[in-house]
Design a protein around this motif. Structure first.
Motif, mmCIF file in Angstrom:
data_model
loop_
_atom_site.group_PDB
_atom_site.id
_atom_site.type_symbol
_atom_site.label_atom_id
_atom_site.label_comp_id
_atom_site.label_asym_id
_atom_site.label_seq_id
_atom_site.Cartn_x
_atom_site.Cartn_y
_atom_site.Cartn_z
ATOM 1 N N ASP A 1 0.842 -1.183 0.000
ATOM 2 C CA ASP A 1 0.000 0.000 0.000
ATOM 3 C C ASP A 1 0.888 1.247 0.000
ATOM 4 O O ASP A 1 1.998 1.246 0.537
ATOM 5 C CB ASP A 1 -0.901 -0.020 1.234
ATOM 6 C CG ASP A 1 -1.834 1.167 1.285
ATOM 7 O OD1 ASP A 1 -2.899 1.117 0.660
ATOM 8 O OD2 ASP A 1 -1.473 2.151 1.960
ATOM 9 N N VAL B 1 0.723 3.967 1.660
ATOM 10 C CA VAL B 1 1.056 4.438 3.009
ATOM 11 C C VAL B 1 2.208 3.620 3.580
ATOM 12 O O VAL B 1 3.144 4.158 4.182
ATOM 13 C CB VAL B 1 -0.173 4.379 3.930
ATOM 14 C CG1 VAL B 1 0.207 4.749 5.358
ATOM 15 C CG2 VAL B 1 -1.262 5.309 3.416
ATOM 16 N N VAL B 2 2.156 2.298 3.398
ATOM 17 C CA VAL B 2 3.232 1.435 3.885
ATOM 18 C C VAL B 2 4.542 1.764 3.171
ATOM 19 O O VAL B 2 5.616 1.792 3.773
ATOM 20 C CB VAL B 2 2.859 -0.047 3.705
ATOM 21 C CG1 VAL B 2 4.014 -0.944 4.132
ATOM 22 C CG2 VAL B 2 1.615 -0.383 4.518
ATOM 23 N N PHE C 1 3.173 2.222 13.248
ATOM 24 C CA PHE C 1 2.093 2.740 12.412
ATOM 25 C C PHE C 1 1.989 1.944 11.112
ATOM 26 O O PHE C 1 0.892 1.578 10.667
ATOM 27 C CB PHE C 1 2.329 4.218 12.106
ATOM 28 C CG PHE C 1 1.381 4.784 11.095
ATOM 29 C CD1 PHE C 1 0.061 5.070 11.433
ATOM 30 C CD2 PHE C 1 1.795 5.022 9.787
ATOM 31 C CE1 PHE C 1 -0.819 5.591 10.491
ATOM 32 C CE2 PHE C 1 0.922 5.541 8.843
ATOM 33 C CZ PHE C 1 -0.390 5.823 9.196
ATOM 34 N N GLY C 2 3.137 1.659 10.480
ATOM 35 C CA GLY C 2 3.127 0.840 9.276
ATOM 36 C C GLY C 2 2.585 -0.549 9.534
ATOM 37 O O GLY C 2 1.876 -1.125 8.684
ATOM 38 N N THR C 3 2.894 -1.091 10.686
ATOM 39 C CA THR C 3 2.394 -2.420 11.046
ATOM 40 C C THR C 3 0.870 -2.417 11.188
ATOM 41 O O THR C 3 0.170 -3.291 10.658
ATOM 42 C CB THR C 3 3.034 -2.886 12.370
ATOM 43 O OG1 THR C 3 4.445 -2.967 12.188
ATOM 44 C CG2 THR C 3 2.495 -4.238 12.786
ATOM 45 N N VAL C 4 0.364 -1.431 11.913
ATOM 46 C CA VAL C 4 -1.085 -1.338 12.105
ATOM 47 C C VAL C 4 -1.794 -1.161 10.766
ATOM 48 O O VAL C 4 -2.826 -1.797 10.491
ATOM 49 C CB VAL C 4 -1.426 -0.176 13.060
ATOM 50 C CG1 VAL C 4 -2.936 0.060 13.107
ATOM 51 C CG2 VAL C 4 -0.884 -0.468 14.453
ATOM 52 N N TRP C 5 -1.214 -0.309 9.908
ATOM 53 C CA TRP C 5 -1.832 -0.080 8.601
ATOM 54 C C TRP C 5 -1.811 -1.354 7.752
ATOM 55 O O TRP C 5 -2.785 -1.674 7.072
ATOM 56 C CB TRP C 5 -1.098 1.046 7.889
ATOM 57 C CG TRP C 5 -1.823 1.550 6.678
ATOM 58 C CD1 TRP C 5 -1.716 1.076 5.399
ATOM 59 C CD2 TRP C 5 -2.764 2.614 6.623
ATOM 60 N NE1 TRP C 5 -2.532 1.767 4.550
ATOM 61 C CE2 TRP C 5 -3.187 2.734 5.281
ATOM 62 C CE3 TRP C 5 -3.289 3.480 7.575
ATOM 63 C CZ2 TRP C 5 -4.108 3.684 4.880
ATOM 64 C CZ3 TRP C 5 -4.209 4.430 7.159
ATOM 65 C CH2 TRP C 5 -4.613 4.521 5.830
ATOM 66 N N GLY C 6 -0.711 -2.073 7.780
ATOM 67 C CA GLY C 6 -0.614 -3.303 7.005
ATOM 68 C C GLY C 6 -1.588 -4.367 7.481
ATOM 69 O O GLY C 6 -2.208 -5.067 6.669
ATOM 70 N N MET D 1 -4.366 -3.798 9.023
ATOM 71 C CA MET D 1 -5.695 -3.328 8.641
ATOM 72 C C MET D 1 -5.990 -3.688 7.184
ATOM 73 O O MET D 1 -7.091 -4.140 6.851
ATOM 74 C CB MET D 1 -5.789 -1.815 8.832
ATOM 75 C CG MET D 1 -7.163 -1.227 8.520
ATOM 76 S SD MET D 1 -7.203 0.561 8.712
ATOM 77 C CE MET D 1 -6.141 1.056 7.346
ATOM 78 N N ASN D 2 -5.006 -3.522 6.307
ATOM 79 C CA ASN D 2 -5.180 -3.905 4.913
ATOM 80 C C ASN D 2 -5.423 -5.401 4.766
ATOM 81 O O ASN D 2 -6.192 -5.839 3.896
ATOM 82 C CB ASN D 2 -3.954 -3.502 4.091
ATOM 83 C CG ASN D 2 -3.946 -2.028 3.753
ATOM 84 O OD1 ASN D 2 -4.984 -1.379 3.744
ATOM 85 N ND2 ASN D 2 -2.775 -1.494 3.473
ATOM 86 N N ALA E 1 3.577 -5.499 6.985
ATOM 87 C CA ALA E 1 3.437 -4.922 8.322
ATOM 88 C C ALA E 1 4.614 -5.304 9.212
ATOM 89 O O ALA E 1 5.190 -4.464 9.906
ATOM 90 C CB ALA E 1 2.119 -5.387 8.942
#
Length: 237
Positions: free
Chosen positions: A25, A27-28, A153-158, A160-161, A184
């Motif tokens: 993603d 963001v990641v 933050f990258g982990t949480v976003w990943g 979530m994806n 993530a």
């Protein structure tokens, strides 16, 4: 049959690091780029400080040895003094006070006043030297404290994806969630890779600065003792 299906899906997916990053993603990707640049920046600062602080300590020691071996008690400014190392610049701040006094002190009060001025000048010189030597340490402190949270933050976003892909595909197979989860986890790892060296070397350089400050303070006190004796002798002449 279910395990065989999962294996078939996984076998048709490319789980190489480059492929995962290419499909990550946006963001990641931004998080990973920020962490990579932070790691590179911290190593640049670390390399510069290793050479700079090591050179400062050696040059200060060399000046102190040369000063006390050859000309202890002399406060006349000579060509070439004051620009090469911290100890010489600290000494020059006291020597200038002596030079401004005109070497003619009539009373003990005047002698005490020049010693006090020299002490303040050397204290300010030590602070300036430590401030100059410590430039860049705030970068290491910032990287060391912020990188783990950026990676998190990258982990949480990943993750979530990963859940969003499960919801869209209505499929919990490995091929659906492995990519986002791997991204993530990689963000977490890269955050630690950036933070750990920054924290370690920040602590090391802080300790080195403390030692340099103690060294300069000790030298300043020795110079003040000699200056006080010289000023007292001048009032008796």
């Amino acid at each position: 049959m279910e395990n065989e299906s999962i294996g078939n899906v996984a076998s048709t997916s490319d789980f190489s690091l480059i492929a995962l990053l290419g499909e990550a993603d946006i963001v990641v990707k931004i998080v990973l780029v920020v962490l990579l640049l932070s790691s590179v920046w911290s190593w640049i600062v670390i390399g510069e400080k290793l050479f700079a602080l090591g050179g400062l300590k050696k040059s200060a020691l060399a000046f102190e040895e040369a000063f006390w071996n050859g000309r202890a008690g002399e406060f006349d400014l000579r060509p070439g003094q004051g620009g090469k190392d911290p100890a010489s610049r600290v000494f020059v701040s006291a020597a200038r006070e002596w030079q401004d006094a005109g070497k003619s002190l009539a009373t003990p009060a005047e002698a005490s006043a020049i010693v006090m001025r020299a002490e303040r000048s050397m204290r300010a010189a030590v602070d300036r030297e430590l401030g100059r030597a410590g430039n860049g340490l705030s970068i290491l402190a910032t990287i060391g404290s912020a990188s783990p949270f950026i990676g998190l933050f990258g982990t949480v976003w990943g993750i979530m994806n990963a859940f969003l892909k499960i919801a869209e595909a209505q499929d919990t197979s490995l091929g659906t969630v492995a990519g986002p989860i791997a991204e993530a986890l990689f963000a977490t790892g890269l955050g630690l890779i950036a933070a750990i060296p920054a924290v370690i070397f920040y602590n090391k350089f802080t300790a080195d600065l403390t030692k340099l400050g103690d060294q300069l303070d000790s030298f300043s006190q020795d110079v003040l003792v000699r200056l006080s004796r010289r000023a007292s002798d001048a009032t008796r002449d």
